[in-house]
Design a protein around this motif. Structure first.
Motif, PDB file in Angstrom:
ATOM      1  N   GLU A  41      -0.173 -12.493  17.771  1.00  0.00           N
ATOM      2  CA  GLU A  41      -0.317 -13.923  18.060  1.00  0.00           C
ATOM      3  C   GLU A  41       0.204 -14.781  16.908  1.00  0.00           C
ATOM      4  OE1 GLU A  41      -4.321 -14.856  19.151  1.00  0.00           O
ATOM      5  OE2 GLU A  41      -4.359 -13.340  20.722  1.00  0.00           O
ATOM      6  N   ALA A  42      -0.034 -14.329  15.692  1.00  0.00           N
ATOM      7  CA  ALA A  42       0.374 -15.107  14.526  1.00  0.00           C
ATOM      8  C   ALA A  42       1.872 -15.043  14.279  1.00  0.00           C
ATOM      9  CB  ALA A  42      -0.375 -14.622  13.290  1.00  0.00           C
ATOM     10  N   THR A  43       2.497 -13.892  14.560  1.00  0.00           N
ATOM     11  CA  THR A  43       3.901 -13.704  14.196  1.00  0.00           C
ATOM     12  C   THR A  43       4.857 -13.680  15.382  1.00  0.00           C
ATOM     13  OG1 THR A  43       3.733 -11.284  14.298  1.00  0.00           O
ATOM     14  CG2 THR A  43       3.256 -12.352  12.168  1.00  0.00           C
ATOM     15  N   ASN A  80      -4.112  -9.899  16.872  1.00  0.00           N
ATOM     16  CA  ASN A  80      -4.101 -11.094  16.020  1.00  0.00           C
ATOM     17  C   ASN A  80      -2.771 -11.223  15.278  1.00  0.00           C
ATOM     18  OD1 ASN A  80      -6.681 -11.724  16.812  1.00  0.00           O
ATOM     19  ND2 ASN A  80      -7.644 -10.828  15.007  1.00  0.00           N
ATOM     20  N   PHE A  81      -2.265 -10.110  14.792  1.00  0.00           N
ATOM     21  CA  PHE A  81      -0.973 -10.115  14.123  1.00  0.00           C
ATOM     22  C   PHE A  81       0.125 -10.576  15.083  1.00  0.00           C
ATOM     23  CE2 PHE A  81       3.014  -7.925  13.089  1.00  0.00           C
ATOM     24  CZ  PHE A  81       3.219  -8.381  11.790  1.00  0.00           C
ATOM     25  N   HIS A  93       4.977  -8.136  18.830  1.00  0.00           N
ATOM     26  CA  HIS A  93       3.960  -7.431  19.606  1.00  0.00           C
ATOM     27  C   HIS A  93       4.237  -5.939  19.633  1.00  0.00           C
ATOM     28  CE1 HIS A  93       2.203 -11.184  20.930  1.00  0.00           C
ATOM     29  NE2 HIS A  93       3.432 -11.618  21.150  1.00  0.00           N
TER      30      HIS A  93
END
Length: 92
Positions: A9-11, A6-7, A14
């Motif tokens: 995808e948001a930022t 999730n982190f 990876h």
């Protein structure tokens, strides 16, 4: 690992699992293999090195940092004579 996905995808940042490692601190009561089964990185113990510096759960002594001091002395030896006048070299 859902939180890390999730982190990412948001930022757009990876996790590279092949370069990742985990050092557990005070996790005696936890079943680490079960918790980390989807992590993909390696599990390491202390003492370890991070960004070239030793990290430990106990107090580090001067001997643990001696390699850093040796590198600094070697670099100083190369330029200290060229940049200082005779009086400055004597003081150094």
């Amino acid at each position: 690992l859902g939180l890390l996905a999730n982190f990412g995808e948001a930022t757009g940042l990876h996790l590279n699992q092949s370069k990742s490692s985990l050092a557990a601190i005070r996790c005696d009561d936890v079943d680490l293999p079960e918790v980390l089964q989807s992590f993909g990185g390696s599990l390491v113990d202390f003492p370890m090195t991070y960004l070239g510096l030793p990290i430990s759960t106990t107090r580090l002594r001067l001997i643990h940092f001696q390699f850093i001091l040796d590198r600094i002395k070697a670099r100083l030896a190369g330029w200290k004579g060229r940049l200082l006048n005779l009086a400055g070299r004597r003081v150094l």
